[in-house]
Design a protein around this motif. Structure first.
Motif, PDB file in Angstrom:
ATOM      1  N   THR A  77       0.679  -1.107  -0.083  1.00 25.53           N
ATOM      2  CA  THR A  77      -0.180   0.146   0.251  1.00 25.53           C
ATOM      3  C   THR A  77       1.115   1.405   0.147  1.00 25.53           C
ATOM      4  O   THR A  77       0.277   2.578  -0.612  1.00 25.53           O
ATOM      5  CB  THR A  77      -0.721   0.143   1.008  1.00 25.53           C
ATOM      6  OG1 THR A  77      -0.024  -0.149   2.413  1.00 25.53           O
ATOM      7  CG2 THR A  77      -2.035  -1.075   1.057  1.00 25.53           C
TER       8      THR A  77
ATOM      9  N   VAL B  99       0.708   4.028  -3.262  1.00 27.71           N
ATOM     10  CA  VAL B  99      -1.635   4.293  -2.880  1.00 27.71           C
ATOM     11  C   VAL B  99      -1.427   5.637  -3.370  1.00 27.71           C
ATOM     12  O   VAL B  99      -1.503   6.477  -4.290  1.00 27.71           O
ATOM     13  CB  VAL B  99      -2.580   3.148  -2.512  1.00 27.71           C
ATOM     14  CG1 VAL B  99      -3.423   3.885  -2.504  1.00 27.71           C
ATOM     15  CG2 VAL B  99      -2.295   2.389  -2.406  1.00 27.71           C
TER      16      VAL B  99
ATOM     17  N   ASN C 261       0.689   7.610  -5.769  1.00 32.87           N
ATOM     18  CA  ASN C 261      -0.235   7.501  -7.413  1.00 32.87           C
ATOM     19  C   ASN C 261      -1.505   8.078  -7.308  1.00 32.87           C
ATOM     20  O   ASN C 261      -1.963   8.650  -8.769  1.00 32.87           O
ATOM     21  CB  ASN C 261      -0.318   5.761  -7.807  1.00 32.87           C
ATOM     22  CG  ASN C 261       0.551   5.784  -8.559  1.00 32.87           C
ATOM     23  OD1 ASN C 261       1.456   5.291  -9.426  1.00 32.87           O
ATOM     24  ND2 ASN C 261       1.691   5.020  -7.121  1.00 32.87           N
TER      25      ASN C 261
ATOM     26  N   TYR D 134      -5.401  -0.903 -14.754  1.00 31.22           N
ATOM     27  CA  TYR D 134      -5.053  -0.474 -13.611  1.00 31.22           C
ATOM     28  C   TYR D 134      -5.130  -1.524 -12.280  1.00 31.22           C
ATOM     29  O   TYR D 134      -3.865  -2.090 -11.329  1.00 31.22           O
ATOM     30  CB  TYR D 134      -5.778   0.931 -12.689  1.00 31.22           C
ATOM     31  CG  TYR D 134      -4.951   1.716 -12.855  1.00 31.22           C
ATOM     32  CD1 TYR D 134      -4.048   1.963 -13.397  1.00 31.22           C
ATOM     33  CD2 TYR D 134      -5.955   3.546 -12.696  1.00 31.22           C
ATOM     34  CE1 TYR D 134      -3.101   3.694 -13.681  1.00 31.22           C
ATOM     35  CE2 TYR D 134      -5.113   4.792 -12.511  1.00 31.22           C
ATOM     36  CZ  TYR D 134      -3.268   4.943 -13.565  1.00 31.22           C
ATOM     37  OH  TYR D 134      -3.715   6.053 -13.570  1.00 31.22           O
TER      38      TYR D 134
ATOM     39  N   MET E 121      -1.822  -3.627 -10.298  1.00 34.56           N
ATOM     40  CA  MET E 121      -1.698  -3.561  -9.180  1.00 34.56           C
ATOM     41  C   MET E 121      -1.670  -5.263  -8.659  1.00 34.56           C
ATOM     42  O   MET E 121      -0.850  -5.982  -7.987  1.00 34.56           O
ATOM     43  CB  MET E 121      -3.282  -3.572  -8.655  1.00 34.56           C
ATOM     44  CG  MET E 121      -3.113  -1.618  -8.839  1.00 34.56           C
ATOM     45  SD  MET E 121      -5.238  -0.420  -7.420  1.00 34.56           S
ATOM     46  CE  MET E 121      -4.704  -1.462  -6.096  1.00 34.56           C
TER      47      MET E 121
ATOM     48  N   VAL F 291       1.602  -6.920  -6.582  1.00 34.90           N
ATOM     49  CA  VAL F 291       1.935  -7.465  -5.804  1.00 34.90           C
ATOM     50  C   VAL F 291       1.932  -9.219  -6.148  1.00 34.90           C
ATOM     51  O   VAL F 291       1.932  -9.910  -4.705  1.00 34.90           O
ATOM     52  CB  VAL F 291      -0.063  -7.684  -5.295  1.00 34.90           C
ATOM     53  CG1 VAL F 291      -0.237  -8.816  -4.698  1.00 34.90           C
ATOM     54  CG2 VAL F 291      -0.279  -6.890  -5.549  1.00 34.90           C
TER      55      VAL F 291
ATOM     56  N   ALA G  81       4.677   0.384 -12.583  1.00 31.26           N
ATOM     57  CA  ALA G  81       4.244   1.262 -12.721  1.00 31.26           C
ATOM     58  C   ALA G  81       4.844   2.346 -14.021  1.00 31.26           C
ATOM     59  O   ALA G  81       3.529   2.843 -14.346  1.00 31.26           O
ATOM     60  CB  ALA G  81       4.641   2.833 -11.068  1.00 31.26           C
TER      61      ALA G  81
ATOM     62  N   SER H 202       7.174   7.320  -5.662  1.00 31.42           N
ATOM     63  CA  SER H 202       6.660   5.690  -5.212  1.00 31.42           C
ATOM     64  C   SER H 202       7.240   4.772  -4.447  1.00 31.42           C
ATOM     65  O   SER H 202       7.394   4.297  -4.070  1.00 31.42           O
ATOM     66  CB  SER H 202       5.289   5.493  -5.948  1.00 31.42           C
ATOM     67  OG  SER H 202       3.902   6.610  -6.502  1.00 31.42           O
TER      68      SER H 202
END
Length: 523
Positions: free
Chosen positions: A25, A28, A31, A70, A74, A78, A120, A165
């Motif tokens: 996280t 987050v 972004n 997105y 993500m 992860v 990203a 980030s």
């Protein structure tokens, strides 16, 4: 077969227990702010250039992009965290982890910021062709100005979001995952983050470049474009203020993160170096870093460990040859060298040793001698002397070597008197060791001798050689004949002050000397 290692789980903090969630996280906020910046920029600066059909198509692209691209980005970010989860859970619980798997996990953890940067960047940069192509296929003409500003808006937003980030992910990993994955009590825990093979740490120069791009270059470009674009609705001033506020906020946030990543290691290194400079060799830096600071911290800790080992070696060595001799030998190295200098030599012998040895076991003899030698060495070193060698029931001491080159004759006599007083006052101590009537004889002589390491390249001894040494030994042997405890030669007497009371004795014949030797008894 890889080894397993049972460990006891330590008490973990909140961030370590939930480290993977914390890392997942951490990008987050940056972004989200980058996306908000992009939306506001396009709404205020690009939308006035669109036709109605282009505005509708742009909104549709935003919707579908957020629903499809997105989530995929993500998920990609992860995936390594999901692979690390069972290993992270086992490490938290202190369970055994396969060494190969542990080392692979360490590499994944150190390289996670780059994986995020790749995912990203792909997620942000794919916006450019998707949005431009979707607008281009419309019948309405797409001007070059619109394309240029769309590209610029996505690039600026992505640079702001991705760089901040990246720092956030790196900082989260350092504080939440490094302590777990690089525990020293684990098989692979001996490897520090900076020493993991196959990693690509971000160096300090690139950190500065990223900070400059995200906090300075991107906001400045945004403000310049705002001034250059048409502004029929007069929204540019308000949007420029918003950009400035975002730039300041991001600059402060990045400075704080860089402070944690750069300033903190420097401060810890400075404090540890100050400790070492003050002689505290217990200094150790526990900070885990994967960049140049990691190598620097590892080198610093290794250096301090080497100094501790050297200090321990010198202390152990000094217990065998004397502290001063150990310092002289270490500073001299392995060279066979000796230097002629004026010194004072003292020989000490325990009386009636043969008789005592014949009626006691070897272990009892050694125990009694150790009691005497402990007291004797302490008094010799208190007066700046060096116990050079033990001679069975006695020892040889040197005064005037190294840092104690002044007043060595007086120091030797004071040491002899202190030792004599110790023997007289410690009868109960020696009695408990089994030696009721321990007595000593001390002979002291001052003169030139060669002092240094003598022997072969394979076996050396730090000692003093010369007639001065021989005469001191002969004087000590006279103590029994003349019935005195402490005898000194004429040369030693000449080097003493008037405060020492000496009684001249008749000249004595000694072995190796053709003329009688003038000696004095110290009262």
């Amino acid at each position: 077969m890889p080894e397993n290692h049972e460990t006891t789980a330590p008490q973990w903090g909140f961030f370590q227990r939930h480290g993977l969630l914390f890392v997942g996280t951490s990008p987050v906020v940056a972004n989200a702010i980058g996306s908000l910046f992009n939306v506001l920029y396009n709404r205020n600066q690009v939308f006035p250039l669109f036709t109605d059909a282009q505005r509708m198509r742009f909104d549709d692209c935003v919707l579908w992009f957020n629903l499809l691209i997105y989530p995929i980005a993500m998920l990609c970010f992860v995936i390594p965290l999901l692979w690390l989860r069972p290993i992270h859970r086992d490490l938290l619980a202190g369970k055994p982890v396969d060494v190969t798997t542990h080392q692979r996990a360490q590499r994944y953890v150190v390289n996670l910021p780059w994986w995020f940067l790749l995912v990203a960047s792909a997620g942000w940069l794919v916006c450019i062709p998707v949005f431009i192509i979707s607008l281009y296929v419309l019948p309405d003409p797409l001007s070059g100005v619109i394309v240029a500003h769309l590209v610029t808006s996505f690039l600026i937003a992505s640079m702001i979001a991705i760089t901040h980030s990246f720092f956030a992910v790196e900082l989260a990993i350092q504080h939440a995952l490094f302590p777990v994955f690089f525990r020293r009590d684990m098989p692979a825990g001996e490897t520090m983050p900076a020493s993991v093979p196959g990693i690509v740490p971000l160096n300090i120069t690139l950190r500065g470049v990223l900070w400059t791009v995200s906090s300075v270059v991107s906001p400045v470009i945004s403000l310049v474009l705002i001034l250059l674009l048409p502004d029929d609705a007069n929204l540019a001033p308000r949007f420029a203020v918003g950009v400035g506020i975002v730039a300041i906020a991001f600059g402060l946030a990045t400075s704080w993160m860089l402070g944690k990543l750069v300033v903190t290691p420097v401060q810890q290194l400075r404090r540890a170096a100050t400790q070492v400079a003050k002689g505290d060799l217990n200094a150790h830096i526990h900070l885990l870093c994967a960049d140049e600071f990691g190598h620097l911290i590892n080198s610093f800790n290794s250096m301090v460990e080497g100094l501790r080992h050297r200090e321990l070696l010198q202390q152990t060595f000094g217990r065998h040859v004397g502290e001063e001799a150990a310092r002289q030998i270490i500073s001299q190295g392995d060279q066979l060298t000796g230097r002629e200098q004026v010194i004072t030599v003292m020989f000490v012998d325990v009386r009636n040793f043969t008789h005592y040895s014949s009626s006691h076991s070897p272990s009892e003899v050694v125990t009694a001698l150790n009691v005497f030698f402990r007291e004797a060495v302490e008094r010799v070193e208190q007066h700046g002397g060096m116990v050079n060698k033990f001679l069975g029931d006695g020892f040889m001491a040197i005064f005037g070597v190294g840092s104690n080159a002044e007043g060595h004759a007086q120091a030797a006599v004071d040491s002899a008197l202190s030792l004599r007083a110790c023997v007289d006052q410690s009868t109960d101590l020696f009695k408990n060791a089994g030696w009721d009537d321990l007595q000593i004889g001390v002979g002291i002589n001052t003169g030139p001798a060669v002092v240094g390491s003598i022997g072969s390249p394979k076996r050396q001894e730090y000692t003093a050689i010369g007639d001065t040494v021989n005469v001191a030994a002969r004087v000590e042997s006279l103590t029994k004949a003349v019935g005195q405890c402490v005898l000194i030669t004429e040369s030693t007497r000449a080097a003493l002050g008037d405060c020492v009371v000496c009684k001249p004795l008749p000249p004595q014949l000694v072995k190796g000397k053709g003329t009688p030797l003038v000696v004095f008894a110290v009262e």
